[in-house]
Write a protein that holds these residues in place. Structure first.
Motif, PDB file in Angstrom:
ATOM      1  N   GLN A 185      47.989  38.859  47.351  1.00 48.67           N
ATOM      2  CA  GLN A 185      47.500  37.885  46.370  1.00 48.67           C
ATOM      3  C   GLN A 185      48.089  38.181  44.990  1.00 48.67           C
ATOM      4  OE1 GLN A 185      43.296  38.471  46.679  1.00 48.67           O
ATOM      5  NE2 GLN A 185      43.014  36.940  48.284  1.00 48.67           N
ATOM      6  N   ASP A 186      48.041  39.443  44.577  1.00 44.84           N
ATOM      7  CA  ASP A 186      48.563  39.821  43.269  1.00 44.84           C
ATOM      8  C   ASP A 186      50.051  39.490  43.156  1.00 44.84           C
ATOM      9  OD1 ASP A 186      46.053  40.813  42.727  1.00 44.84           O
ATOM     10  OD2 ASP A 186      46.602  42.901  43.102  1.00 44.84           O
ATOM     11  N   ALA A 187      50.793  39.776  44.223  1.00 50.00           N
ATOM     12  CA  ALA A 187      52.239  39.519  44.195  1.00 50.00           C
ATOM     13  C   ALA A 187      52.526  38.041  43.991  1.00 50.00           C
ATOM     14  CB  ALA A 187      52.876  40.018  45.496  1.00 50.00           C
ATOM     15  N   ARG A 188      51.720  37.170  44.619  1.00 47.09           N
ATOM     16  CA  ARG A 188      51.902  35.729  44.442  1.00 47.09           C
ATOM     17  C   ARG A 188      51.641  35.311  43.007  1.00 47.09           C
ATOM     18  NH1 ARG A 188      47.909  33.618  48.845  1.00 47.09           N
ATOM     19  NH2 ARG A 188      48.127  31.667  47.679  1.00 47.09           N
ATOM     20  N   VAL A 189      50.562  35.829  42.429  1.00 47.04           N
ATOM     21  CA  VAL A 189      50.219  35.470  41.053  1.00 47.04           C
ATOM     22  C   VAL A 189      51.297  35.971  40.095  1.00 47.04           C
ATOM     23  CG1 VAL A 189      48.543  35.798  39.195  1.00 47.04           C
ATOM     24  CG2 VAL A 189      47.745  35.400  41.531  1.00 47.04           C
ATOM     25  N   LEU A 190      51.754  37.202  40.288  1.00 42.19           N
ATOM     26  CA  LEU A 190      52.766  37.782  39.408  1.00 42.19           C
ATOM     27  C   LEU A 190      54.096  37.045  39.535  1.00 42.19           C
ATOM     28  CD1 LEU A 190      51.998  41.557  39.999  1.00 42.19           C
ATOM     29  CD2 LEU A 190      51.719  40.345  37.835  1.00 42.19           C
ATOM     30  N   ALA A 191      54.466  36.681  40.763  1.00 43.93           N
ATOM     31  CA  ALA A 191      55.762  36.043  40.988  1.00 43.93           C
ATOM     32  C   ALA A 191      55.776  34.598  40.511  1.00 43.93           C
ATOM     33  CB  ALA A 191      56.131  36.109  42.480  1.00 43.93           C
ATOM     34  N   GLU A 192      54.659  33.880  40.752  1.00 46.88           N
ATOM     35  CA  GLU A 192      54.623  32.456  40.437  1.00 46.88           C
ATOM     36  C   GLU A 192      54.045  32.169  39.053  1.00 46.88           C
ATOM     37  OE1 GLU A 192      52.468  30.592  43.583  1.00 46.88           O
ATOM     38  OE2 GLU A 192      53.766  31.386  45.160  1.00 46.88           O
ATOM     39  N   GLY A 193      53.293  33.129  38.509  1.00 47.57           N
ATOM     40  CA  GLY A 193      52.669  32.914  37.209  1.00 47.57           C
ATOM     41  C   GLY A 193      51.607  31.844  37.231  1.00 47.57           C
ATOM     42  N   ARG A 194      51.009  31.634  38.398  1.00 49.35           N
ATOM     43  CA  ARG A 194      49.997  30.585  38.537  1.00 49.35           C
ATOM     44  C   ARG A 194      48.686  31.175  39.052  1.00 49.35           C
ATOM     45  NH1 ARG A 194      52.593  25.700  41.895  1.00 49.35           N
ATOM     46  NH2 ARG A 194      53.097  27.426  43.306  1.00 49.35           N
ATOM     47  N   THR A 195      47.593  30.536  38.686  1.00 46.28           N
ATOM     48  CA  THR A 195      46.266  30.995  39.091  1.00 46.28           C
ATOM     49  C   THR A 195      46.028  30.773  40.574  1.00 46.28           C
ATOM     50  OG1 THR A 195      45.354  30.560  36.895  1.00 46.28           O
ATOM     51  CG2 THR A 195      43.784  30.664  38.721  1.00 46.28           C
ATOM     52  N   LEU A 196      45.427  31.766  41.212  1.00 45.72           N
ATOM     53  CA  LEU A 196      44.998  31.673  42.611  1.00 45.72           C
ATOM     54  C   LEU A 196      43.500  31.399  42.594  1.00 45.72           C
ATOM     55  CD1 LEU A 196      45.870  32.170  45.639  1.00 45.72           C
ATOM     56  CD2 LEU A 196      45.056  34.516  45.296  1.00 45.72           C
ATOM     57  N   ARG A 197      43.091  30.243  43.113  1.00 48.40           N
ATOM     58  CA  ARG A 197      41.699  29.816  42.960  1.00 48.40           C
ATOM     59  C   ARG A 197      40.926  29.827  44.279  1.00 48.40           C
ATOM     60  NH1 ARG A 197      41.187  27.552  37.978  1.00 48.40           N
ATOM     61  NH2 ARG A 197      43.092  26.789  36.985  1.00 48.40           N
ATOM     62  N   HIS A 198      39.674  30.259  44.179  1.00 53.23           N
ATOM     63  CA  HIS A 198      38.671  30.058  45.224  1.00 53.23           C
ATOM     64  C   HIS A 198      39.107  30.582  46.593  1.00 53.23           C
ATOM     65  CE1 HIS A 198      37.459  26.455  42.521  1.00 53.23           C
ATOM     66  NE2 HIS A 198      36.932  27.577  42.093  1.00 53.23           N
ATOM     67  N   GLU A 199      39.532  31.846  46.622  1.00 51.24           N
ATOM     68  CA  GLU A 199      39.839  32.501  47.886  1.00 51.24           C
ATOM     69  C   GLU A 199      38.540  33.032  48.491  1.00 51.24           C
ATOM     70  OE1 GLU A 199      43.022  33.504  49.571  1.00 51.24           O
ATOM     71  OE2 GLU A 199      43.543  31.646  48.537  1.00 51.24           O
ATOM     72  N   LEU A 200      38.232  32.624  49.715  1.00 56.66           N
ATOM     73  CA  LEU A 200      36.994  33.040  50.369  1.00 56.66           C
ATOM     74  C   LEU A 200      37.160  34.442  50.943  1.00 56.66           C
ATOM     75  CD1 LEU A 200      34.138  32.113  51.259  1.00 56.66           C
ATOM     76  CD2 LEU A 200      35.184  31.315  53.391  1.00 56.66           C
ATOM     77  N   GLU A 201      36.178  35.307  50.651  1.00 56.54           N
ATOM     78  CA  GLU A 201      36.257  36.693  51.119  1.00 56.54           C
ATOM     79  C   GLU A 201      34.878  37.181  51.548  1.00 56.54           C
ATOM     80  OE1 GLU A 201      39.870  38.549  48.507  1.00 56.54           O
ATOM     81  OE2 GLU A 201      37.889  38.540  47.581  1.00 56.54           O
ATOM     82  N   LEU A 202      34.863  38.037  52.564  1.00 54.84           N
ATOM     83  CA  LEU A 202      33.642  38.679  53.026  1.00 54.84           C
ATOM     84  C   LEU A 202      33.649  40.100  52.481  1.00 54.84           C
ATOM     85  CD1 LEU A 202      31.115  38.469  54.823  1.00 54.84           C
ATOM     86  CD2 LEU A 202      32.497  39.294  56.724  1.00 54.84           C
ATOM     87  N   ILE A 203      32.762  40.364  51.538  1.00 54.72           N
ATOM     88  CA  ILE A 203      32.769  41.639  50.818  1.00 54.72           C
ATOM     89  C   ILE A 203      31.417  42.305  50.959  1.00 54.72           C
ATOM     90  CG2 ILE A 203      32.933  42.689  48.521  1.00 54.72           C
ATOM     91  CD1 ILE A 203      34.907  40.529  47.753  1.00 54.72           C
ATOM     92  N   ARG A 204      31.426  43.621  51.053  1.00 53.64           N
ATOM     93  CA  ARG A 204      30.170  44.352  51.175  1.00 53.64           C
ATOM     94  C   ARG A 204      29.501  44.507  49.820  1.00 53.64           C
ATOM     95  NH1 ARG A 204      29.060  45.598  55.851  1.00 53.64           N
ATOM     96  NH2 ARG A 204      30.672  45.511  57.432  1.00 53.64           N
ATOM     97  N   ARG A 205      28.244  44.096  49.768  1.00 56.64           N
ATOM     98  CA  ARG A 205      27.449  44.280  48.556  1.00 56.64           C
ATOM     99  C   ARG A 205      26.927  45.711  48.508  1.00 56.64           C
ATOM    100  NH1 ARG A 205      24.912  39.253  50.454  1.00 56.64           N
ATOM    101  NH2 ARG A 205      25.739  37.471  49.302  1.00 56.64           N
ATOM    102  N   ALA A 206      26.245  46.038  47.413  1.00 52.32           N
ATOM    103  CA  ALA A 206      25.603  47.347  47.302  1.00 52.32           C
ATOM    104  C   ALA A 206      24.657  47.541  48.484  1.00 52.32           C
ATOM    105  CB  ALA A 206      24.854  47.449  45.979  1.00 52.32           C
ATOM    106  N   GLY A 207      24.704  48.711  49.100  1.00 55.82           N
ATOM    107  CA  GLY A 207      23.882  48.969  50.268  1.00 55.82           C
ATOM    108  C   GLY A 207      24.589  48.666  51.563  1.00 55.82           C
ATOM    109  N   GLY A 208      25.812  48.151  51.488  1.00 54.51           N
ATOM    110  CA  GLY A 208      26.598  47.918  52.697  1.00 54.51           C
ATOM    111  C   GLY A 208      26.373  46.588  53.366  1.00 54.51           C
ATOM    112  N   VAL A 209      25.582  45.697  52.757  1.00 52.46           N
ATOM    113  CA  VAL A 209      25.315  44.395  53.362  1.00 52.46           C
ATOM    114  C   VAL A 209      26.483  43.451  53.077  1.00 52.46           C
ATOM    115  CG1 VAL A 209      23.748  42.425  53.416  1.00 52.46           C
ATOM    116  CG2 VAL A 209      22.845  44.730  53.057  1.00 52.46           C
ATOM    117  N   PRO A 210      27.080  42.841  54.107  1.00 54.13           N
ATOM    118  CA  PRO A 210      28.201  41.924  53.854  1.00 54.13           C
ATOM    119  C   PRO A 210      27.726  40.652  53.151  1.00 54.13           C
ATOM    120  CG  PRO A 210      28.126  42.627  56.165  1.00 54.13           C
ATOM    121  CD  PRO A 210      26.823  43.011  55.540  1.00 54.13           C
ATOM    122  N   GLY A 211      28.544  40.142  52.262  1.00 53.17           N
ATOM    123  CA  GLY A 211      28.227  38.900  51.576  1.00 53.17           C
ATOM    124  C   GLY A 211      29.487  38.118  51.288  1.00 53.17           C
TER     125      GLY A 211
END
Length: 246
Positions: free
Chosen positions: A71-97
């Motif tokens: 993702q970073d490489a795309r933003v750096l190379a294109e100079g354009r904003t990357l919007r609204h990428e959906l991700e499953l991330i662990r919250r505090a306590g290990g609960v996925p969100g």
């Protein structure tokens, strides 16, 4: 009075107060230069000093680190904003969100010198929103069709509105585009099956609308940073007799 340019340290201080939004800034080499406490917790570290100066590969599992770096490489190379990428991330306590990530290029002297990123924690819908009754029918449709995901046109017809109107309302209420909402439902069902049943991964894949196990594994790992098998083993630790939950 004209627009006010806030100094960078004021913006960093502002993001430091946010609990439902992870914030980070990176330089062009991928090193973290600023993070807030929510990001520190996400990275499993005790303080900012343990994060600043490091790269994604030093903080996250390979699948997630590779995605962040791509993702970073795309933003750096294109100079354009990357919007609204959906991700499953662990919250505090290990609960996925579920989170939505946006990455913005940082420009200086006519070139891109870094990336600023925010990841917003997606909470439940606003029950007072007037569009919710129509969208509830869409939610029911998606839940009933996880193994055969409905197209956007079907979802719009169920809600009694155009596809463009459905897009606007779902973003306003759920923070997600219709296709992202469907994908979230499929992965959520997969998480449930992985943790509450012993179904083979191939059967879990079919039950969640994936045409084969490799496609399911790729999509799950892309969003969660671990394969379905890894997720199952971590969520259902082996007991003293070698089978089942501990």
């Amino acid at each position: 009075m004209g627009p006010v340019d806030l100094p960078a340290d004021a913006l960093v201080a502002l993001f430091a107060e946010l609990t439902g939004v992870m914030f980070c800034a990176k330089d062009a080499e991928g090193r973290y230069t600023e993070v807030n406490d929510a990001f520190v917790r996400r990275a499993g570290r005790r303080d900012r000093a343990a994060v600043v100066g490091r790269r994604a590969g030093e903080l996250f599992v390979p699948a997630l680190a590779e995605r962040y770096e791509e993702q970073d490489a795309r933003v750096l190379a294109e100079g354009r904003t990357l919007r609204h990428e959906l991700e499953l991330i662990r919250r505090a306590g290990g609960v996925p969100g579920w989170f939505l990530t946006t990455k913005v290029p940082v420009h200086a002297d006519g070139r891109v010198v870094g990336v600023v990123s925010v990841s917003e924690d997606l909470r439940s819908a606003d029950e007072g929103d007037p569009a919710l009754p129509a969208l509830s029918r869409v939610v029911d449709l998606v839940a009933a069709r996880v193994d055969d995901p409905p197209r956007v046109e079907e979802m719009a017809a169920t809600a009694g509105m155009s596809s463009s109107a459905l897009e606007r309302r779902m973003r306003a209420v759920f923070g997600l585009a219709p296709t992202q909402f469907v994908l979230r439902a499929r992965i959520d069902r997969a998480r449930s099956l992985l943790t509450t049943t012993g179904l083979p991964l191939a059967e879990v894949a079919l039950a969640c609308g994936f045409y084969d196990q490799p496609a399911f594994t790729r999509q799950f790992a892309r969003l969660a940073g671990e394969t379905p098998g890894q997720f199952r083993r971590r969520a259902r630790p082996v007991g003293p007799h070698g089978v089942g939950p501990a």
